[in-house]
Structures are given as C-alpha cells and as structure tokens.
Design a protein around this motif. Structure first.
Motif, mmCIF file in Angstrom:
data_model
loop_
_atom_site.group_PDB
_atom_site.id
_atom_site.type_symbol
_atom_site.label_atom_id
_atom_site.label_comp_id
_atom_site.label_asym_id
_atom_site.label_seq_id
_atom_site.Cartn_x
_atom_site.Cartn_y
_atom_site.Cartn_z
ATOM 1 N N GLY A 1 0.806 -1.209 0.000
ATOM 2 C CA GLY A 1 0.000 0.000 0.000
ATOM 3 C C GLY A 1 0.843 1.264 0.000
ATOM 4 N N VAL A 2 1.890 1.305 0.808
ATOM 5 C CA VAL A 2 2.758 2.479 0.846
ATOM 6 C C VAL A 2 3.535 2.602 -0.461
ATOM 7 C CG1 VAL A 2 4.716 3.568 2.017
ATOM 8 C CG2 VAL A 2 2.940 2.427 3.355
ATOM 9 N N GLY A 3 4.011 1.484 -0.983
ATOM 10 C CA GLY A 3 4.708 1.518 -2.257
ATOM 11 C C GLY A 3 3.816 2.017 -3.374
ATOM 12 N N ALA A 4 2.521 1.709 -3.274
ATOM 13 C CA ALA A 4 1.588 2.147 -4.311
ATOM 14 C C ALA A 4 1.426 3.661 -4.328
ATOM 15 C CB ALA A 4 0.231 1.477 -4.101
ATOM 16 N N VAL A 5 1.658 4.316 -3.187
ATOM 17 C CA VAL A 5 1.571 5.781 -3.161
ATOM 18 C C VAL A 5 2.612 6.378 -4.107
ATOM 19 C CG1 VAL A 5 1.828 7.836 -1.727
ATOM 20 C CG2 VAL A 5 0.635 5.827 -0.822
ATOM 21 N N ILE A 6 3.825 5.832 -4.089
ATOM 22 C CA ILE A 6 4.866 6.297 -5.007
ATOM 23 C C ILE A 6 4.429 6.060 -6.449
ATOM 24 C CG2 ILE A 6 7.246 5.918 -5.778
ATOM 25 C CD1 ILE A 6 7.958 5.178 -2.921
ATOM 26 N N ALA A 7 3.916 4.865 -6.724
ATOM 27 C CA ALA A 7 3.482 4.530 -8.076
ATOM 28 C C ALA A 7 2.265 5.340 -8.505
ATOM 29 C CB ALA A 7 3.174 3.032 -8.165
ATOM 30 N N LYS B 1 1.175 16.295 -27.505
ATOM 31 C CA LYS B 1 2.005 17.202 -26.711
ATOM 32 C C LYS B 1 2.239 16.674 -25.305
ATOM 33 C CE LYS B 1 1.582 21.598 -27.350
ATOM 34 N NZ LYS B 1 2.950 21.923 -27.823
ATOM 35 N N SER B 2 1.321 15.848 -24.802
ATOM 36 C CA SER B 2 1.402 15.416 -23.401
ATOM 37 C C SER B 2 1.204 13.911 -23.257
ATOM 38 C CB SER B 2 0.355 16.156 -22.572
ATOM 39 O OG SER B 2 -0.945 16.012 -23.136
ATOM 40 N N TYR B 3 1.729 13.118 -24.210
ATOM 41 C CA TYR B 3 1.539 11.671 -24.145
ATOM 42 C C TYR B 3 2.072 11.085 -22.837
ATOM 43 C CZ TYR B 3 -0.082 10.686 -28.911
ATOM 44 O OH TYR B 3 -0.826 10.584 -30.067
ATOM 45 N N ALA B 4 3.273 11.469 -22.427
ATOM 46 C CA ALA B 4 3.863 10.875 -21.225
ATOM 47 C C ALA B 4 3.073 11.266 -19.983
ATOM 48 C CB ALA B 4 5.322 11.293 -21.088
ATOM 49 N N ARG B 5 2.679 12.543 -19.898
ATOM 50 C CA ARG B 5 1.877 12.975 -18.748
ATOM 51 C C ARG B 5 0.544 12.255 -18.712
ATOM 52 N NH1 ARG B 5 -1.403 18.314 -19.209
ATOM 53 N NH2 ARG B 5 -2.610 16.750 -20.377
ATOM 54 N N ASP B 6 -0.133 12.174 -19.862
ATOM 55 C CA ASP B 6 -1.460 11.577 -19.900
ATOM 56 C C ASP B 6 -1.407 10.067 -19.679
ATOM 57 O OD1 ASP B 6 -2.244 14.131 -20.436
ATOM 58 O OD2 ASP B 6 -2.637 13.812 -22.561
ATOM 59 N N MET B 7 -0.387 9.408 -20.215
ATOM 60 C CA MET B 7 -0.210 7.986 -19.902
ATOM 61 C C MET B 7 0.104 7.805 -18.421
ATOM 62 S SD MET B 7 -0.803 6.141 -22.617
ATOM 63 C CE MET B 7 -0.029 4.535 -22.382
ATOM 64 N N GLY B 8 0.802 8.800 -17.831
ATOM 65 C CA GLY B 8 1.052 8.751 -16.393
ATOM 66 C C GLY B 8 -0.227 8.880 -15.594
ATOM 67 N N VAL B 9 -1.136 9.760 -16.039
ATOM 68 C CA VAL B 9 -2.432 9.871 -15.368
ATOM 69 C C VAL B 9 -3.206 8.568 -15.532
ATOM 70 C CG1 VAL B 9 -4.645 11.082 -15.364
ATOM 71 C CG2 VAL B 9 -2.519 12.381 -15.652
ATOM 72 N N TRP B 10 -3.188 8.016 -16.758
ATOM 73 C CA TRP B 10 -3.864 6.731 -16.969
ATOM 74 C C TRP B 10 -3.226 5.631 -16.121
ATOM 75 C CZ3 TRP B 10 -2.494 2.450 -20.610
ATOM 76 C CH2 TRP B 10 -3.519 1.515 -20.716
ATOM 77 N N HIS B 11 -1.901 5.734 -15.923
ATOM 78 C CA HIS B 11 -1.183 4.736 -15.123
ATOM 79 C C HIS B 11 -1.700 4.681 -13.690
ATOM 80 C CE1 HIS B 11 2.178 2.032 -14.416
ATOM 81 N NE2 HIS B 11 2.495 2.721 -13.337
ATOM 82 N N ILE B 12 -2.292 5.779 -13.230
ATOM 83 C CA ILE B 12 -2.891 5.766 -11.893
ATOM 84 C C ILE B 12 -3.928 4.661 -11.777
ATOM 85 C CG2 ILE B 12 -4.347 7.096 -10.301
ATOM 86 C CD1 ILE B 12 -2.954 9.608 -11.307
ATOM 87 N N ALA B 13 -4.623 4.401 -12.876
ATOM 88 C CA ALA B 13 -5.626 3.333 -12.873
ATOM 89 C C ALA B 13 -5.002 1.963 -12.653
ATOM 90 C CB ALA B 13 -6.412 3.352 -14.188
ATOM 91 N N PHE B 14 -3.723 1.803 -13.015
ATOM 92 C CA PHE B 14 -3.020 0.546 -12.766
ATOM 93 C C PHE B 14 -2.684 0.412 -11.287
ATOM 94 C CE2 PHE B 14 -2.386 1.129 -17.192
ATOM 95 C CZ PHE B 14 -1.993 -0.049 -17.774
ATOM 96 N N VAL B 15 -2.192 1.501 -10.697
ATOM 97 C CA VAL B 15 -1.526 1.394 -9.399
ATOM 98 C C VAL B 15 -2.384 1.824 -8.216
ATOM 99 C CG1 VAL B 15 0.758 1.632 -10.407
ATOM 100 C CG2 VAL B 15 -0.468 3.672 -9.661
ATOM 101 N N ALA B 16 -3.378 2.696 -8.435
ATOM 102 C CA ALA B 16 -4.222 3.100 -7.311
ATOM 103 C C ALA B 16 -4.858 1.896 -6.622
ATOM 104 C CB ALA B 16 -5.289 4.096 -7.776
ATOM 105 N N PRO B 17 -5.334 0.881 -7.398
ATOM 106 C CA PRO B 17 -5.894 -0.291 -6.725
ATOM 107 C C PRO B 17 -4.894 -1.052 -5.851
ATOM 108 C CG PRO B 17 -6.682 -0.193 -8.980
ATOM 109 C CD PRO B 17 -5.599 0.839 -8.853
ATOM 110 N N GLN B 18 -3.586 -0.868 -6.089
ATOM 111 C CA GLN B 18 -2.605 -1.515 -5.223
ATOM 112 C C GLN B 18 -2.719 -1.016 -3.792
ATOM 113 O OE1 GLN B 18 1.421 -1.390 -6.779
ATOM 114 N NE2 GLN B 18 0.703 -1.588 -8.876
ATOM 115 N N MET B 19 -3.237 0.199 -3.616
ATOM 116 C CA MET B 19 -3.397 0.744 -2.277
ATOM 117 C C MET B 19 -4.441 -0.026 -1.484
ATOM 118 S SD MET B 19 -3.109 4.824 -3.090
ATOM 119 C CE MET B 19 -2.924 5.247 -1.361
#
Length: 408
Positions: A61-67, A344-362
């Motif tokens: 759960g704590v590691g997921a905060v970083i992710a 213009k913001s592929y990396a940022r937006d994929m990073g926001v989408w990546h939250i959907a991968f890792v938020a459930p780890q919490m």
C-alpha cells in the motif's frame, strides 16, 4: 530518427515492436518474482505467519503511493524536456539498487525501504517509457504493438515463474533470484535503449495543449480509466495473497512458493497463447469484444478457485484465467493509447492513466486486513471475500467497457 520515419511506414518490421517493448519483458520478470514469490516469503520470515497479510499489505500500500504520484509528474517533466530514454536509463539503475538493498536486508523495515527505492526507480523509468506506443505507433497498428507488448510481458512472467520453480526445487538461496532480477532488468533496458531512438518532439510541438484536469471530461479517457481501475482492483484483490492461498487452502504439505510458481506457469502459458491473437484481432473487430470475453473468463475463474477440490483442478482454472488475462493485456494498452487526446502530453497523460493501474494496489493493506479478519472468523472466509471482490470487479469492468467508443 523521428517518429514519422521510425514507425509510420506501411510495413513495420516485427522486430521493431519487440525492441520497443523489450523493457516490459524485464519489468514483468522483475515484478512477478518480487511480488508473488520473494516478498510474501520474506514477510513471513520477518514477521511470522499470524500477521503476514497485514505487513505485506502495508508494504504494498505504501509503495503504491509512489506509483500513484510519480507517473504523471515524471511524465509531465519528460514532455517538457522532450526526452524519454534518459529516464529509462537512470530509472533502471535506481531500480536495481533497490533490488540489492532488498536482497541484503536483515529485517522487515530495511526490506521495506529497499522496496520503496525499487518503486521510485521503476516508476522513473516506466512513466516516460509508457508514452512510446501512442507516440510512435499508428492507431491501426496499436493492437499489434499492444499484443507484442503483452506477449513480452507474459514471456517475462513465464521466465520468472520458471526461475522460481527451479530455484525452489533445487533450494537455491533467494539471493540468486534477486541477482537474476537485476540482470534481466538491465539487459532488457539495454535492448530498448540501443534499438529505439529518442523520439523527436516535432509532432508534440504541433499538437494542442490540454490541461490534465480536463482529461476526465473526455468520455473516452474517463471510461478507459474507470474500467482499468476495476480490472486492476480485481487483480490486486488476489495477486499479492496467491502464495498464502496456495499454502492455506490448496496444499498445506507442499512448499507454497513452489506450488505458486506452478500455478503462475499455467496462467502465463494461457496468457501467451492469447496475447498475440487478441491484439491482432482487436485491430480487425475492435477492442471491446476481446475484453468482453477476457473479463468473463477472469471473473468465472476467480470464483471457481474457491471451489477447486484439489491442486490439478486449480491448475486447470489457472490456465483458463491466463487465456482471459492474456487477451485483456493484449488489448488494454491499445485501448489506452487510443484514448490519449494530444501528442504534446503523451507521457503525462499515460502517467495519469497509469494511476488506474496502481491506485488499486493501495487496497492491498485493507485487503490484507480483510483476509486475516475473515480467516479468523471462519476457515478460508478471508479468501472467499477477496476472491469474490475480484470476480465482481472483473464483471463490472465488462459492463462498463460498453461506454467506450471503440477504435479499430
């Protein structure tokens, strides 16, 4: 070499897609051995059997905060600098340093610290790296690229499960597993760094700018995000505790880590069979039909695990679950790439989408508490609760995926 002459040709060599996703191979090998084999065994060794779910869940759960926090921030920095590969290079190095710290840790808290370093390094590497498929691959080829990515992810997991099985069978010290993680991760990073040039920022400079908070006002992005959260939540309801399930429910007399590696082998073999097929099929018939089948298979198997009468039957369910999981992975990245609104913001937006991968780890911390609480109330009740939650999430994801406008 620019993105337009690297991947925009009518016929792109398959080897180019394998090089593009090579680091996902190493990262998948890394996470399978770490999350499913090494970390559960180490937690039991450090804190004992009574509180294993609680302490493992706390760490995850704590590691997921970083992710959760890092990918959008690092992705935005990558977009601003116009660089991708430097983050991959240094992120892989930091990741390996964290692996070394975990391998040498004498107790739980230093082990915990090493895991946080691993999370920092891995997210530093993968946040900008995640932008490469939407940035370099044409929409009509993204299913193919996503399928190859899923195939390499499954291949990395297969190698990890094989290593876990062989190391367990031969009683090789855990230090060998940590060393193999470091070697495979670095080699896979080198393949991508060597064969994939730094994308040129020309297309990014011409693209419109979209503030991050407006992403969720876009229907395609919103529903891709929500459904990915549900599938990830289902996955993390079960995955961290699979070794505990094997030891407590399926086979108390056999080494749980070894049996878990056999189950993983069955899941991975099934997923390898469906990744390449699912990705190519989605380019022809659309993304959603593939996900419908995948989600139903995963939900059914999550429930069937609860009534598996013995290990051979559980292994058969594992194989079928793998077929569904592989089909889902093969389409998932293409679906996410289709929903990205601006180059213009592929990396940022994929990073926001990546939250959907890792938020459930919490959820691992409360799920670990739920597991321990349920098993104290009644034998195996904790496993019934967490596996049931997983099935419900998979089915709800299948229902809501209908809201997404399909792209072929």
């Amino acid at each position: 070499m620019s993105s337009t002459n690297a991947f925009s040709a009518a016929s792109v060599p398959v080897s180019r897609y394998f090089s593009l996703s090579a680091f996902w191979f190493g990262s998948s090998f890394h996470w399978l051995l770490l999350l499913l084999i090494l970390m559960p065994a180490s937690v039991v060794r450090f804190v004992g059997d009574e509180q294993k779910g609680t302490y493992l869940g706390l760490m995850l759960g704590v590691g997921a905060v970083i992710a959760l926090v890092m990918p959008p921030l690092v992705g935005a920095l990558s977009d601003r600098l116009g660089r991708r590969m430097v983050f991959l290079r240094w992120g892989a190095v930091i990741n390996v340093l964290g692996i070394v710290l975990m391998a040498l840790a004498p107790g739980y808290w230093l082990f915990f610290l090493g895991f946080l370093v691993v999370q920092f390094g891995n997210n530093l590497a993968t946040a900008p790296y995640s932008a490469l498929i939407p940035e370099l691959v044409r929409p009509q080829e993204r299913g193919r690229a996503s399928g190859i990515m899923g195939f390499l992810q499954a291949g990395g997991q297969l190698l990890g499960a094989l290593c876990a099985f062989v190391f367990g069978l031969l009683q090789i010290p855990a230090l060998a597993s940590y060393a193999s993680i470091a070697v495979v991760l670095l080699l896979s990073a080198l393949v991508t760094l060597h064969f994939i040039p730094e994308p040129q920022p020309r297309e990014r400079e011409r693209a419109p700018s979209i503030p991050w908070w407006r992403l969720f006002a876009l229907q395609a992005f919103l529903w891709v995000f929500v459904t990915r959260v549900l599938f990830s939540f289902g996955q993390y309801s079960v995955q961290p505790f699979l070794q505990f399930y094997v030891g407590d429910v399926l086979n108390r007399q056999t080494d749980a880590a070894t049996v878990t590696s056999v189950m993983l082998l069955c899941i991975i073999v099934g997923s390898i069979l469906s990744t390449l097929i699912g990705g190519r099929l989605s380019d022809r018939v659309g993304r959603k039909p593939v996900i419908y089948v995948a989600g139903v298979l995963m939900a059914a198997c999550a429930l069937l695990f609860l009534v598996a009468p013995n290990l051979p039957v559980a292994l058969a369910f594992s194989f079928v679950f793998g077929l569904g999981y592989g089909a889902f992975v093969s389409v998932d990245w293409a679906l996410g790439s289709d929903a990205m609104p601006s180059a213009k913001s592929y990396a940022r937006d994929m990073g926001v989408w990546h939250i959907a991968f890792v938020a459930p780890q919490m959820s691992s911390a409360p799920q670990g508490l739920l597991l321990d609480w349920g098993n104290r109330q009644s034998e195996h009740l904790g496993y019934t609760l967490v596996f049931g939650i997983a099935a419900a999430c998979f089915l709800l994801g299948v229902v809501l995926i209908r809201q997404i406008r399909d792209v072929r």
